[in-house]
Design an enzyme around this catalytic site. Sequence first.
Site, PDB file in Angstrom:
ATOM      1  N   GLY A 197       0.760  -1.085  -0.373  1.00 54.55           N
ATOM      2  CA  GLY A 197       0.195   0.483   0.174  1.00 54.55           C
ATOM      3  C   GLY A 197       0.581   1.512  -0.375  1.00 54.55           C
ATOM      4  O   GLY A 197       2.378   1.395   0.640  1.00 54.55           O
TER       5      GLY A 197
ATOM      6  N   SER B 168       3.328  -0.779   9.011  1.00 50.74           N
ATOM      7  CA  SER B 168       3.949  -0.913  10.024  1.00 50.74           C
ATOM      8  C   SER B 168       2.827  -1.529  11.146  1.00 50.74           C
ATOM      9  O   SER B 168       3.392  -2.546  11.699  1.00 50.74           O
ATOM     10  CB  SER B 168       4.942  -0.104  10.288  1.00 50.74           C
ATOM     11  OG  SER B 168       6.119   0.224   9.406  1.00 50.74           O
TER      12      SER B 168
ATOM     13  N   GLU C 241       9.580  -2.676   5.411  1.00 49.28           N
ATOM     14  CA  GLU C 241      10.418  -1.956   4.464  1.00 49.28           C
ATOM     15  C   GLU C 241      11.303  -2.376   3.071  1.00 49.28           C
ATOM     16  O   GLU C 241      11.930  -2.375   2.576  1.00 49.28           O
ATOM     17  CB  GLU C 241      11.521  -0.897   4.650  1.00 49.28           C
ATOM     18  CG  GLU C 241      10.402  -0.175   5.185  1.00 49.28           C
ATOM     19  CD  GLU C 241       9.686   1.335   5.428  1.00 49.28           C
ATOM     20  OE1 GLU C 241       9.626   1.612   4.237  1.00 49.28           O
ATOM     21  OE2 GLU C 241       8.755   1.434   5.962  1.00 49.28           O
TER      22      GLU C 241
END
Length: 229
Positions: free
Chosen positions: A17, A24, A96
């Site tokens: 997204g 997170s 990440e």
Amino acid sequence: MLQTADRQGPWLTVVSGPMFAGKSEFLIALYRNLTEGRGRESEYIGVYKHALDKRYGEGEIVSHAGKRLPATPVGSAEELYTRIRSRGERVVLVDEGQFFLDADSDGRYVLVRVVSHLLGRGVWVVVAGLDKDFRGFPFGPMADLLALADERISLFARCAVCGAPATLTQRLVDGKPARVDDPLLLVGAEEAYEPRCRRCHRVEGDPQDARTTLFGFRAPDVSNPLTSG
Ligand SMILES: [Zn+2]
């Protein structure tokens, strides 16, 4: 309780997204469910993030809502693999994922190979990351990982301009939309990001130029048996 929390490896979950979509947050909630809800041994669960993300702390994943989870920062996909193997982890959460841009000699993303190896060893791999860069193009290894995934969790934010569901990340430099030929990663630059919908997302310059010349997204030259003589 997250439905996702009862998966067994080999299994690849990809959480994608734009920025501020809660990726997170999702990883942190999943970890809590795995360790507290289902009683999995926490030493078999690895939590990693790319070392390039230094928004808050080096050694933890921090959600925009302020929740925290200790995470091992790694600088490359090779380092990620070495650490997971040495620790023998069976469930691996990676945040990440888009920053793992290192490629091997034939131009394939190393992270994709690493994830394939981990699946071959029976690991449940969860990778979270931006699926699109600031221009709206596929971001690094995330496109291949999404295609390979057993499970895709697609999160969205709210457009900062109009409030519609936002799937894109707007980069602003001095308050103005970034140029399409800006560097993919800006480290320490004076830029800001906000989630936007397609209608409100802006990039200066011609996206087609960058798509075909700068980043090699041109499709391979394979003749079509239906049209070639
Ligand atoms: Zn909008």
